[in-house]
Write an enzyme that holds these catalytic residues in place. Structure first.
Site, PDB file in Angstrom:
ATOM      1  N   TYR A 188      -6.133  10.507   4.645  1.00  0.00           N
ATOM      2  CA  TYR A 188      -4.805  10.862   4.144  1.00  0.00           C
ATOM      3  C   TYR A 188      -4.933  11.690   2.855  1.00  0.00           C
ATOM      4  O   TYR A 188      -6.017  12.127   2.490  1.00  0.00           O
ATOM      5  CB  TYR A 188      -3.964   9.604   3.982  1.00  0.00           C
ATOM      6  CG  TYR A 188      -3.764   8.888   5.303  1.00  0.00           C
ATOM      7  CD1 TYR A 188      -2.983   9.460   6.308  1.00  0.00           C
ATOM      8  CD2 TYR A 188      -4.406   7.684   5.585  1.00  0.00           C
ATOM      9  CE1 TYR A 188      -2.821   8.841   7.544  1.00  0.00           C
ATOM     10  CE2 TYR A 188      -4.255   7.054   6.819  1.00  0.00           C
ATOM     11  CZ  TYR A 188      -3.462   7.645   7.797  1.00  0.00           C
ATOM     12  OH  TYR A 188      -3.322   7.033   9.020  1.00  0.00           O
ATOM     13  N   GLN A 199       0.833  -1.195   0.000  1.00  0.00           N
ATOM     14  CA  GLN A 199       0.000   0.000   0.000  1.00  0.00           C
ATOM     15  C   GLN A 199       0.876   1.257   0.000  1.00  0.00           C
ATOM     16  O   GLN A 199       1.795   1.380   0.811  1.00  0.00           O
ATOM     17  CB  GLN A 199      -0.921   0.038   1.218  1.00  0.00           C
ATOM     18  CG  GLN A 199      -1.915   1.197   1.149  1.00  0.00           C
ATOM     19  CD  GLN A 199      -2.746   1.330   2.400  1.00  0.00           C
ATOM     20  OE1 GLN A 199      -2.241   1.749   3.438  1.00  0.00           O
ATOM     21  NE2 GLN A 199      -4.026   0.974   2.311  1.00  0.00           N
ATOM     22  N   GLY A 222      -8.395  -6.957   9.218  1.00  0.00           N
ATOM     23  CA  GLY A 222      -7.189  -6.401   9.795  1.00  0.00           C
ATOM     24  C   GLY A 222      -6.836  -7.001  11.136  1.00  0.00           C
ATOM     25  O   GLY A 222      -5.932  -7.825  11.254  1.00  0.00           O
ATOM     26  N   ARG A 223      -7.566  -6.594  12.180  1.00  0.00           N
ATOM     27  CA  ARG A 223      -7.217  -7.037  13.532  1.00  0.00           C
ATOM     28  C   ARG A 223      -7.250  -8.550  13.691  1.00  0.00           C
ATOM     29  O   ARG A 223      -6.456  -9.114  14.456  1.00  0.00           O
ATOM     30  CB  ARG A 223      -8.153  -6.373  14.542  1.00  0.00           C
ATOM     31  CG  ARG A 223      -7.877  -4.890  14.752  1.00  0.00           C
ATOM     32  CD  ARG A 223      -8.992  -4.224  15.547  1.00  0.00           C
ATOM     33  NE  ARG A 223     -10.202  -4.078  14.752  1.00  0.00           N
ATOM     34  CZ  ARG A 223     -11.386  -3.737  15.251  1.00  0.00           C
ATOM     35  NH1 ARG A 223     -11.529  -3.539  16.559  1.00  0.00           N
ATOM     36  NH2 ARG A 223     -12.446  -3.596  14.467  1.00  0.00           N
ATOM     37  N   ARG A 236      -7.738   1.892  -2.764  1.00  0.00           N
ATOM     38  CA  ARG A 236      -8.545   1.770  -1.546  1.00  0.00           C
ATOM     39  C   ARG A 236      -9.302   3.071  -1.305  1.00  0.00           C
ATOM     40  O   ARG A 236      -8.725   4.161  -1.352  1.00  0.00           O
ATOM     41  CB  ARG A 236      -7.647   1.485  -0.340  1.00  0.00           C
ATOM     42  CG  ARG A 236      -8.423   0.997   0.893  1.00  0.00           C
ATOM     43  CD  ARG A 236      -7.498   0.795   2.077  1.00  0.00           C
ATOM     44  NE  ARG A 236      -7.993  -0.249   2.964  1.00  0.00           N
ATOM     45  CZ  ARG A 236      -7.767  -0.276   4.284  1.00  0.00           C
ATOM     46  NH1 ARG A 236      -7.055   0.670   4.853  1.00  0.00           N
ATOM     47  NH2 ARG A 236      -8.228  -1.268   5.008  1.00  0.00           N
TER      48      ARG A 236
END
Length: 381
Positions: free
Chosen positions: A190, A111, A329-330, A237
């Site tokens: 971002y 990424q 993710g987690r 994304r």
């Protein structure tokens, strides 16, 4: 006594999550994607460290690993110890990681993320660049501790073009480092996300004003990256309406269909939707308009604990609603063998949030896999 392994195997469920899938020219063994996760284990100069090779190789059973957010230039750095991909040393460090993952049978994308206003001179020595001089309203973690956000400098058109070129150069370096492709990060507050939102983009030139103007930077970055390495190696994304990093958006129903429409015919590998919810009409609009693979990241509780199944049920709902791959993710963070645990209906390791950002092996490479966990567990009568 009943054998614990047999008991877990008998509870295993069949699921489309375990079906093989195609992603461009890649053949993936399952539809589970390890989502990019910031872990702050690179060197101060952004060089990936050997422990990162161990971490990712442990999770190589994922159908696809998308490696953590990596900065394409110095001013784009967000936090301390974030990996980068703009020097030869960065490439060499990442090559060790991709080599370890490939040896373990895995597939990786990288990424690319520019922080925009999510940066600080105490970290980079540079004033952050952003679409407009709108300060990040919250404190930012720096090597000197927590510091108030600073007012970024509005990017000139020349700086926009230079940044687009930096993304393209970073993509070429990622391929040199052994990645199969790259994901351009257009979400979570971002830089690209800052261009998309009218809250952080007050420009009156061709990169602002309307939805068509606000998507222009994202489209130019993706097109440049696709030209550099081939569109089949590129994903994007997006995070429609996600409020991470103090982001706000008021017209997602206009901006994201425009963005998807502008990129739909570019031959990209995939679109990755964050906090995807099959109950939302926008998810179905994006699915209908996007012709290639769609990776969906389920809308799971945050920052409250994960559901006990780690998001498996939510992922299966998204597959049923039209997603092709599911990113978690987690659940992958805490379970190196997540795919096998899902196959066997085994319980998941708890996530140790205190070790998410920075440190060594604790909460990083020391999560147990099933065999080790079963050896420590008492047998059931």
């Amino acid at each position: 006594m009943r054998d614990r392994t047999t008991t877990m195997s008998s509870t295993a469920l069949t699921s489309r999550l375990f079906e093989p899938a195609r992603l461009g020219s890649l053949h993936l063994p399952n539809r589970l994607v390890m989502a990019p996760l910031t872990r702050n284990r690179a060197s101060a100069g952004g060089v990936p460290q050997p422990i990162m090779a161990t971490y990712y190789a442990q999770r190589a059973s994922a159908g696809l690993i998308i490696a953590e957010a990596t900065t394409p230039n110095a001013v784009g750095q967000t936090y301390p110890d974030i990996p980068a991909i703009y020097h030869d040393a960065h490439v060499a460090g990442w090559r060790r990681v991709t080599g370890a993952v490939r040896a373990a049978g895995g597939t990786m994308f990288l990424q690319l993320q520019h922080g925009g206003r999510i940066g600080h001179p105490a970290t980079t020595g540079l004033t952050p660049l952003a679409p407009s001089p709108v300060a990040f309203p919250d404190p930012i973690h720096t090597p000197a501790g927590s510091r108030p956000g600073v007012v970024p400098r509005a990017m000139t058109v020349a700086e926009i073009r230079s940044t687009v070129a930096d993304f393209a150069a970073a993509a070429r370096r990622a391929i040199d480092a052994g990645f199969e492709g790259v994901e351009v990060h257009g979400g979570n507050g971002y830089l690209i996300h800052q261009f998309l939102s009218e809250v952080t983009n007050h420009r009156t030139d061709a990169y602002g004003r309307s939805a068509a103007g606000r998507i222009r930077f994202a489209v130019e970055v993706v097109e440049a990256v696709a030209d550099a390495i081939g569109p089949a190696r590129v994903g994007l994304r997006i995070a429609p309406g996600v409020t991470a990093n103090a982001m706000r958006e008021h017209d997602i129903e206009h901006v994201y269909p425009a963005l998807v429409g502008a990129l739909a015919d570019k031959g990209l590998a995939y679109l990755h939707v964050v906090f995807a919810d099959p109950a939302q009409p926008l998810f179905h609009r994006i699915r209908a308009d996007w012709p290639a693979a769609l990776i969906a990241n389920p809308a799971l509780p945050w920052p409250t604990p994960l559901p006990a199944d780690g998001g498996r049920h939510a992922g299966e709902r998204l597959l049923a609603a039209g997603a092709d791959l599911i990113s978690l993710g987690r659940a992958f963070l805490a379970n190196p063998d997540l795919v096998e645990r899902f196959r066997r209906g085994a319980p998941l390791n708890p996530v140790r949030a205190e070790y998410w950002y920075g440190g060594g092996e604790l909460g990083y490479t020391d999560y147990p896999v099933l065999a080790a966990a079963e050896e420590r567990a008492p047998a059931r009568a």
